[in-house]
Design a protein around this motif. Structure first.
Motif, PDB file in Angstrom:
ATOM      1  N   MET A 177      50.124 -50.814 -26.582  1.00 52.34           N
ATOM      2  CA  MET A 177      49.351 -50.904 -26.473  1.00 52.34           C
ATOM      3  C   MET A 177      48.472 -49.836 -25.899  1.00 52.34           C
ATOM      4  SD  MET A 177      48.442 -53.476 -27.754  1.00 52.34           S
ATOM      5  CE  MET A 177      46.780 -53.988 -26.781  1.00 52.34           C
ATOM      6  N   LYS A 178      48.712 -48.139 -26.718  1.00 50.85           N
ATOM      7  CA  LYS A 178      48.160 -47.106 -25.890  1.00 50.85           C
ATOM      8  C   LYS A 178      47.671 -46.161 -26.541  1.00 50.85           C
ATOM      9  CE  LYS A 178      53.002 -46.189 -23.159  1.00 50.85           C
ATOM     10  NZ  LYS A 178      53.057 -45.509 -21.732  1.00 50.85           N
ATOM     11  N   MET A 179      46.933 -47.115 -27.431  1.00 50.64           N
ATOM     12  CA  MET A 179      46.183 -46.385 -28.281  1.00 50.64           C
ATOM     13  C   MET A 179      44.132 -47.044 -28.096  1.00 50.64           C
ATOM     14  SD  MET A 179      47.280 -44.207 -29.985  1.00 50.64           S
ATOM     15  CE  MET A 179      45.773 -43.509 -31.293  1.00 50.64           C
ATOM     16  N   PHE A 180      43.412 -46.774 -28.410  1.00 55.36           N
ATOM     17  CA  PHE A 180      42.013 -47.393 -28.309  1.00 55.36           C
ATOM     18  C   PHE A 180      41.172 -47.554 -28.702  1.00 55.36           C
ATOM     19  CE2 PHE A 180      37.518 -47.943 -25.722  1.00 55.36           C
ATOM     20  CZ  PHE A 180      37.198 -49.207 -25.383  1.00 55.36           C
ATOM     21  N   CYS A 181      40.996 -48.121 -30.211  1.00 56.84           N
ATOM     22  CA  CYS A 181      39.718 -48.244 -30.470  1.00 56.84           C
ATOM     23  C   CYS A 181      38.476 -48.492 -30.584  1.00 56.84           C
ATOM     24  CB  CYS A 181      40.407 -49.376 -30.987  1.00 56.84           C
ATOM     25  SG  CYS A 181      38.750 -49.746 -32.928  1.00 56.84           S
ATOM     26  N   ARG A 182      37.592 -47.054 -30.615  1.00 60.16           N
ATOM     27  CA  ARG A 182      36.388 -47.594 -30.064  1.00 60.16           C
ATOM     28  C   ARG A 182      35.452 -47.984 -30.712  1.00 60.16           C
ATOM     29  NH1 ARG A 182      35.412 -40.647 -29.053  1.00 60.16           N
ATOM     30  NH2 ARG A 182      37.224 -40.967 -26.597  1.00 60.16           N
ATOM     31  N   THR A 183      35.892 -48.129 -31.802  1.00 58.16           N
ATOM     32  CA  THR A 183      35.204 -48.904 -33.293  1.00 58.16           C
ATOM     33  C   THR A 183      34.545 -50.272 -32.550  1.00 58.16           C
ATOM     34  OG1 THR A 183      35.567 -47.391 -35.027  1.00 58.16           O
ATOM     35  CG2 THR A 183      34.554 -49.721 -35.584  1.00 58.16           C
ATOM     36  N   ASP A 184      36.264 -51.085 -32.243  1.00 57.61           N
ATOM     37  CA  ASP A 184      35.983 -52.475 -31.507  1.00 57.61           C
ATOM     38  C   ASP A 184      35.512 -52.228 -30.322  1.00 57.61           C
ATOM     39  OD1 ASP A 184      36.013 -53.383 -34.610  1.00 57.61           O
ATOM     40  OD2 ASP A 184      38.566 -53.660 -34.599  1.00 57.61           O
ATOM     41  N   GLN A 185      36.096 -52.198 -29.738  1.00 57.20           N
ATOM     42  CA  GLN A 185      36.127 -51.485 -27.980  1.00 57.20           C
ATOM     43  C   GLN A 185      37.887 -52.235 -27.175  1.00 57.20           C
ATOM     44  OE1 GLN A 185      33.939 -49.663 -25.720  1.00 57.20           O
ATOM     45  NE2 GLN A 185      33.788 -48.892 -27.673  1.00 57.20           N
ATOM     46  N   GLN A 186      38.684 -51.966 -28.202  1.00 59.44           N
ATOM     47  CA  GLN A 186      39.773 -52.784 -27.358  1.00 59.44           C
ATOM     48  C   GLN A 186      41.340 -51.887 -27.846  1.00 59.44           C
ATOM     49  OE1 GLN A 186      39.959 -56.462 -30.369  1.00 59.44           O
ATOM     50  NE2 GLN A 186      41.607 -55.329 -30.714  1.00 59.44           N
ATOM     51  N   PHE A 187      41.712 -52.687 -26.254  1.00 61.01           N
ATOM     52  CA  PHE A 187      43.271 -51.877 -26.670  1.00 61.01           C
ATOM     53  C   PHE A 187      44.046 -51.769 -27.917  1.00 61.01           C
ATOM     54  CE2 PHE A 187      42.042 -51.230 -22.224  1.00 61.01           C
ATOM     55  CZ  PHE A 187      42.635 -49.661 -21.575  1.00 61.01           C
ATOM     56  N   ILE A 188      44.296 -50.946 -28.065  1.00 67.00           N
ATOM     57  CA  ILE A 188      45.825 -51.719 -29.507  1.00 67.00           C
ATOM     58  C   ILE A 188      46.837 -50.705 -29.495  1.00 67.00           C
ATOM     59  CG2 ILE A 188      43.505 -52.219 -30.701  1.00 67.00           C
ATOM     60  CD1 ILE A 188      44.465 -49.104 -32.394  1.00 67.00           C
ATOM     61  N   CYS A 189      47.700 -50.985 -30.384  1.00 68.51           N
ATOM     62  CA  CYS A 189      49.361 -50.673 -30.492  1.00 68.51           C
ATOM     63  C   CYS A 189      48.048 -49.131 -31.770  1.00 68.51           C
ATOM     64  CB  CYS A 189      50.522 -51.591 -31.058  1.00 68.51           C
ATOM     65  SG  CYS A 189      50.569 -51.754 -31.859  1.00 68.51           S
ATOM     66  N   TYR A 190      50.167 -48.249 -31.525  1.00 70.79           N
ATOM     67  CA  TYR A 190      50.103 -47.418 -33.063  1.00 70.79           C
ATOM     68  C   TYR A 190      50.830 -48.450 -33.971  1.00 70.79           C
ATOM     69  CZ  TYR A 190      50.858 -43.365 -35.733  1.00 70.79           C
ATOM     70  OH  TYR A 190      51.232 -42.015 -36.376  1.00 70.79           O
ATOM     71  N   LEU A 191      50.926 -49.008 -34.287  1.00 68.35           N
ATOM     72  CA  LEU A 191      50.951 -49.356 -35.658  1.00 68.35           C
ATOM     73  C   LEU A 191      49.994 -50.010 -36.007  1.00 68.35           C
ATOM     74  CD1 LEU A 191      54.600 -51.268 -35.639  1.00 68.35           C
ATOM     75  CD2 LEU A 191      53.615 -49.454 -36.485  1.00 68.35           C
TER      76      LEU A 191
END
Length: 391
Positions: A1-15
């Motif tokens: 979970m080293k990515m961050f989705c600014r659109t949904d305001q949540q942490f995500i993985c690279y996949l």
């Protein structure tokens, strides 16, 4: 979970960034942290600046408090000193007048006592001579009577008599009383006319010392003010009486033209109202509006309450209303023929009360800022013969 989705305001993985969150605004968590860190620092700087500004304002306010307290303390000290000196001067003058009166009293009484003693001595001698003559009248021997008659007749001196007594002491005391009364009237005029300027210049002393508003009629009466009405402002169809404290509506005109004269059935007080004062108004058979107003020739054609220069409470049979700037509102309250008015000029407080014996009920109170000296006003409603009296 080293990515961050600014659109949904949540942490995500690279996949997820190439699958479920494909097309979204995604960045690394480190990049998002750097951005948020920058915003955080900006917020902290803003908060710290506001803290500094607030602390400066608090310090300035504290300095203002200290300045107010210092100025107030000095004003109270100076006013007490001035008023104490005036009181001491009045006491000294009172003592001087008292001493002179007592000295005059002793002198006059001494003279009267001396005359009294002479009269008493004269009366005693006359009684002795009268007794000797009475014995002679009872002498039966004609020869003895005639022989004794010439020597028995007393040689009467001029009588001391009460004609030597005059009423100069009474006239003297009357002259002193008249002089003191005249002085008192002048002093009252000075206090009434000049003290208002003191209040308006430096503020009401009672307000400065944060004294509370009275809560009982006895408390209000301590500020009771005797108000006289100004004939030059009275409508021509009003008639003043009772030393210009009572007003009556009449069918005819009673006063000549004057620039201060109201066209409506209104009248203003002669004196301006001091800082804190209280008065009562007794109404007659019709309605009455009790008002306070600035003295302004531009308003002689307006009813009290029609502008921002006057405030009026109308009380009629069965109802009250309050009027200011032509806005009129009904006021609930117990019915009475008497209304009490309390004014605190510097504090900007104007209160109206229904008064019945010793009971007072608040009808209406306003809090504003008075910028000029105020005068008490009365407006009479029909019928002809209606009255209102300042108490």
């Amino acid at each position: 979970m080293k990515m961050f989705c600014r659109t949904d305001q949540q942490f995500i993985c690279y996949l997820c960034s190439v699958d479920e969150h494909k097309g979204h605004d995604t960045v690394s968590a480190a990049a998002e942290r750097t951005e948020r860190q920058r915003e955080l620092e900006g917020s902290r700087l803003n908060i710290q600046q506001r803290i500094q500004d607030g602390e400066k304002e608090v310090k300035l306010l504290q300095q203002e408090v200290e300045a107010i307290n210092g100025t107030a303390d000095k004003a109270v000290e100076d006013s007490e000193k001035t008023l104490t000196e005036l009181i001491r001067l009045m006491e000294r003058r009172s003592s001087d007048v008292k001493q002179q009166l007592r000295s005059q009293q002793e002198s006059e009484v001494s003279g009267v006592r001396e005359l009294q003693e002479k009269l008493e001595q004269e009366i005693s001698e006359l009684k002795k001579k009268d007794a000797a003559l009475e014995l002679l009248t009872h002498t039966e021997d004609h020869t003895q009577f005639l022989q004794s008659y010439p020597s028995s007749l007393p040689a009467l001196s001029e009588p001391t008599g009460s004609c030597s007594i005059n009423i100069r002491p009474l006239r003297y005391l009357g002259d002193v009383k008249a002089a003191l009364s005249k002085f008192g009237d002048k002093l009252l005029d000075v206090l009434r006319d000049e003290w208002t300027n003191v209040y308006l210049t430096v503020g009401d002393v009672d307000t400065l010392l944060s004294q509370p508003q009275p809560t009982t009629r006895a408390g209000f009466l301590k500020y009771s003010l005797q108000i006289t009405l100004d004939p030059n402002t009275a409508s021509a169809r009003l008639l003043l009486s009772e030393r210009n404290r009572k007003v009556t509506s009449t069918p005819g005109e009673n006063y000549p033209s004057h620039p201060d004269r109201f066209t409506y059935h209104q009248v203003l007080s002669k004196e301006s109202l001091p800082g804190r004062c209280y008065w009562e108004v007794e109404k007659g058979v019709g309605g009455v509006a009790v008002a306070v107003a600035y003295k302004d020739n531009d308003t002689v054609n307006e009813q009290f309450g029609d502008s921002d220069k006057s405030w009026a409470l109308g009380f009629y049979k069965g109802r009250y209303d309050f009027k200011h700037q032509k806005h009129q509102a009904p006021i609930p309250g117990p019915q009475s023929s008497r209304v009490g008015v309390y004014l605190d000029h510097s504090a900007g407080i104007l209160s109206f009360y229904s008064v019945s014996e010793e009971t007072m009920t608040l009808l209406h109170r306003i809090k504003t800022t008075f910028t000029e000296p105020l005068y008490a006003g009365l407006r009479l409603c029909p019928p002809i013969g209606n009255t209102a009296e300042m108490l």
